[in-house]
Design an enzyme around this catalytic site. Structure first.
Site, PDB file in Angstrom:
ATOM      1  N   CYS A   2     -46.749  34.559  47.208  1.00 10.03           N
ATOM      2  CA  CYS A   2     -47.387  33.567  46.364  1.00 10.03           C
ATOM      3  C   CYS A   2     -46.467  33.133  45.246  1.00 10.03           C
ATOM      4  CB  CYS A   2     -48.677  34.143  45.769  1.00 10.03           C
ATOM      5  SG  CYS A   2     -49.827  34.781  47.017  1.00 10.03           S
ATOM      6  N   ASP A 100     -55.603  43.422  48.023  1.00  9.32           N
ATOM      7  CA  ASP A 100     -54.869  44.299  47.115  1.00  9.32           C
ATOM      8  C   ASP A 100     -54.877  43.741  45.697  1.00  9.32           C
ATOM      9  OD1 ASP A 100     -53.317  42.169  47.988  1.00  9.32           O
ATOM     10  OD2 ASP A 100     -51.434  43.276  47.936  1.00  9.32           O
ATOM     11  N   ILE A 291     -29.849  35.267  63.978  1.00  9.19           N
ATOM     12  CA  ILE A 291     -28.990  34.090  63.941  1.00  9.19           C
ATOM     13  C   ILE A 291     -27.669  34.451  64.610  1.00  9.19           C
ATOM     14  CG2 ILE A 291     -27.599  32.629  62.412  1.00  9.19           C
ATOM     15  CD1 ILE A 291     -30.478  31.763  62.496  1.00  9.19           C
ATOM     16  N   SER A 363     -37.243  43.387  56.660  1.00  4.84           N
ATOM     17  CA  SER A 363     -35.783  43.260  56.613  1.00  4.84           C
ATOM     18  C   SER A 363     -35.148  44.619  56.341  1.00  4.84           C
ATOM     19  CB  SER A 363     -35.364  42.264  55.530  1.00  4.84           C
ATOM     20  OG  SER A 363     -35.330  42.898  54.264  1.00  4.84           O
ATOM     21  N   GLY A 364     -33.830  44.665  56.460  1.00  2.62           N
ATOM     22  CA  GLY A 364     -33.083  45.887  56.176  1.00  2.62           C
ATOM     23  C   GLY A 364     -32.390  45.865  54.840  1.00  2.62           C
TER      24      GLY A 364
END
Length: 642
Positions: A2, A100, A291, A363-364
């Protein structure tokens, strides 16, 4: 995910312009295209843009407590909210949603400013308590989510998720902060708490700010820090088992969503480990996105495919042309202030791809900092051993002279590029690390800036950012110190900024399991020898992942997520670089020495030097100046004094 925005009257109870607040909110519609919400009462205005992830039907914001006296606008996720609900219900609080967000208002009522201690997640929120006439702002421990604020001349306190939100207010002081410029050309980003504008600030990692009507705005309060104790006695096998279990817990928490969920898969260790863990927790195939580059020197897609095949993921790949440089102006508008990490280009592209398939992606990011993965860490430790052999009083004159005399040889094999090593050995540990990560090093920045701008700096050097954080690191371990500094600077100012803006540009929520604060705290207890062992970075992480990932994914050289800047600037972007760096926009700022700008362009394009990173930073600064409407009123005065 958000966007939040708002205004608070510190002096009285003025009614704020609804049109202004709507403009502030609308400029960040990309952060939350699903809904917009507002709350107005005398002296306060709250605004919210919503990207629906959890509790799609009743999670609208601003969200209130039972009697409407406490309201919150929130950006992020509280991953442990389901654990907190029964505890708060036992204290007498009634919940009307399954979101939450509602946990935040009741946690404030129960625990006040300490409520943030109970939250496990990524968050930036602003909470209004009418009875206390208090506005409370908070940002998560590792600053995954952004929060900007400004105190305006008329006593208005403004805040927002992006700097462009504050830029909608006509009273924002948009003069360029000279110290921010120095930090940008050293680090590639403007470090917290500064922004590029004198009148705006960033709330820092693990900081809260409690603003009360009728009182001066206090300094932010830090509520958490990571402590590198390095005294955990676990064996390698025990540490590997515990790491695997902790990673599973972190990933499991981040898989809670009511919308399509997937993961980035670059083919590196970090993202591959996250995907492997997700596959072990999911009954359905994981959606993965990669990618590929048409230049083999930058392409990791074969390794990503190996992991996708092993775990039978629904794998989506798009190939990006190696001349994908059309995003330069797009990026300037995205980041709102100068930002020089060129990997923002492929990051923007992979977020664009992921959003076609999912609304949430894991993600890492964060693995290199906590596990010891950067190549620069290994080089720093090698230099530290050499520095330890001689006292600084001997090293400074000897290696300082060698550093001045030895020719710079960007073209030569790495073993012959000794100039930088000599320069590093002449410095203390923190100075050497700052030197190694700087885009333009001290001597280059002195030449880059005009005489008048250097006087504006009044001797300020961006190494002060590192020194400020090193003073609170409470460790003399060589690796732990630079890990701590990176967690406070590079991770926050570069990595998290890049991912937040690129993902939000496509209304994509990105979650980072390797930045779970409990995991980061535990890793900081482990000895540095479990992180970097000899020439192997991420030693423990790789050992723990051996049962889950192929060896050629784990132990191949780190490639990084980069683009061929050097070739671009001598080839397809040759004229654009020249026109941009030597053009009127940068000249009009009065910040730069035109002779040195010409040297950077000529030396790079002739092949004498590789100045691709400095040139990219100048191009992004120029794009920022154009997109933000030019430099402040002092610019003509500076320009006349070059």
């Amino acid at each position: 995910m958000c966007g939040i925005a708002g205004l608070f009257d510190l002096r009285g109870k003025r009614d704020f312009s609804r049109d202004l607040v709507r403009r502030m909110n609308d400029v960040q519609v990309h952060r939350g295209p699903d809904e917009g919400g507002y709350h107005f009462e005398p002296g306060i205005a709250l605004a919210h843009r919503r990207l629906s992830i959890i509790d799609l039907s009743t999670g609208q914001q601003p969200l209130f407590n039972e009697d409407g006296s406490v309201a919150v606008v929130f950006n992020g996720e509280i991953y442990n909210f389901q654990e907190l609900v029964p505890e708060l219900e036992a204290l007498g609080h009634a919940f009307h949603t399954r979101s939450d967000t509602e946990v935040i208002v009741h946690a404030w009522e129960a625990w006040g400013e300490d409520c943030v201690q109970r939250f496990r997640g990524m968050f930036a929120f602003a909470l209004w308590d009418r009875n206390r006439e208090t506005l409370f702002l908070a940002r998560d421990r590792l600053a995954v989510k952004p929060l900007f604020y400004a105190l305006l001349p008329d006593g208005t306190f403004a805040f927002g998720s992006e700097l462009k939100v504050l830029m909608q207010h006509p009273l924002l002081d948009r003069r360029i902060d000279a110290h921010a410029v120095e930090e940008y050309f050293a680090l590639g980003y403007v470090a917290e708490p500064r922004t590029i504008f004198a009148g705006a600030k960033k709330l820092g990692a693990a900081e809260t700010l409690c603003v009360r009507r009728g009182q001066p705005v206090p300094q932010p309060r830090c509520y958490w820090d990571v402590h590198f104790m390095l005294d955990n006695p676990l064996s390698l096998a025990e540490a590997s088992a515990e790491l695997t279990a902790r990673l599973r817990e972190s990933v499991r928490l981040r898989m809670i969503a009511e919308v399509p969920l997937g993961a980035f898969l670059s083919g590196g260790v970090d993202s591959s480990a996250v995907v492997a863990t997700m596959a072990g927790l999911s009954d359905e195939p994981v959606h993965t996105c990669s990618i590929a580059f048409d230049d083999p020197a930058f392409n990791e897609s074969d390794f990503a495919q190996k992991v996708a095949d092993r775990y039978r993921t629904n794998h989506y790949v798009e190939t990006v042309k190696s001349d994908d440089f059309d995003l330069i102006d797009t990026l300037a508008g995205l980041y709102d202030e100068p930002y020089a990490d060129s990997s923002a280009i492929p990051t923007w592209r992979v977020c664009q791809l992921a959003r076609k398939r999912v609304t949430v992606a894991l993600s890492g990011d964060g693995g290199d900092e906590s596990f010891g993965g950067y190549r620069r860490y290994r080089l720093h430790l090698m230099e530290e051993r050499m520095r330890g052999a001689l006292p600084l009083g001997v090293r400074q004159p000897m290696f300082g002279l060698l550093g001045r005399l030895y020719p710079k040889a960007d073209w030569a094999p790495r073993m012959f590029r000794a100039k930088t090593t000599f320069q590093a050995l002449a410095r203390d540990s923190l100075q050497a690390y700052f030197h190694s990560v700087s885009i333009l090093r001290d001597a280059m920045r002195r030449q880059l800036f005009s005489n008048r701008f250097r006087s504006e700096l009044a001797g300020y050097n961006a190494i002060e950012v590192f020194r400020r954080h090193a003073a609170t690191a409470h460790t003399d371990d060589a690796l732990a110190l630079i890990q701590y500094v990176d967690l406070k600077t590079y991770l926050v100012g570069d990595i998290n900024t890049k991912v937040d803006r690129a993902s939000m540009a496509h209304s994509l929520e990105v979650r980072e399991p390797l930045m779970d604060h409990k995991l980061v705290e535990w890793l900081a207890t482990l000895p540095s020898g479990l992180k970097v062992k000899g020439q192997e970075g991420k030693y423990l992480f790789k050992k723990a992942m051996e049962p889950l990932l192929p060896n050629d994914v784990l132990y191949r050289p780190k490639m990084g997520f980069s683009v061929p800047l050097s070739r671009w600037f001598r080839g397809p972007l040759r004229e654009r670089v020249r026109q941009t760096v030597l053009g009127e926009t940068l000249a009009a700022t009065g910040i730069f020495n035109p002779d040195y700008l010409r040297h950077l362009v000529d030396a790079h394009q002739s092949g004498a030097r590789d100045y691709s990173s400095p040139l990219w930073s100048l191009m992004m600064f120029e794009a920022f100046v154009r997109s933000s409407g030019g430099c402040p009123a002092r610019a003509p005065e500076l320009a006349a004094a070059v």
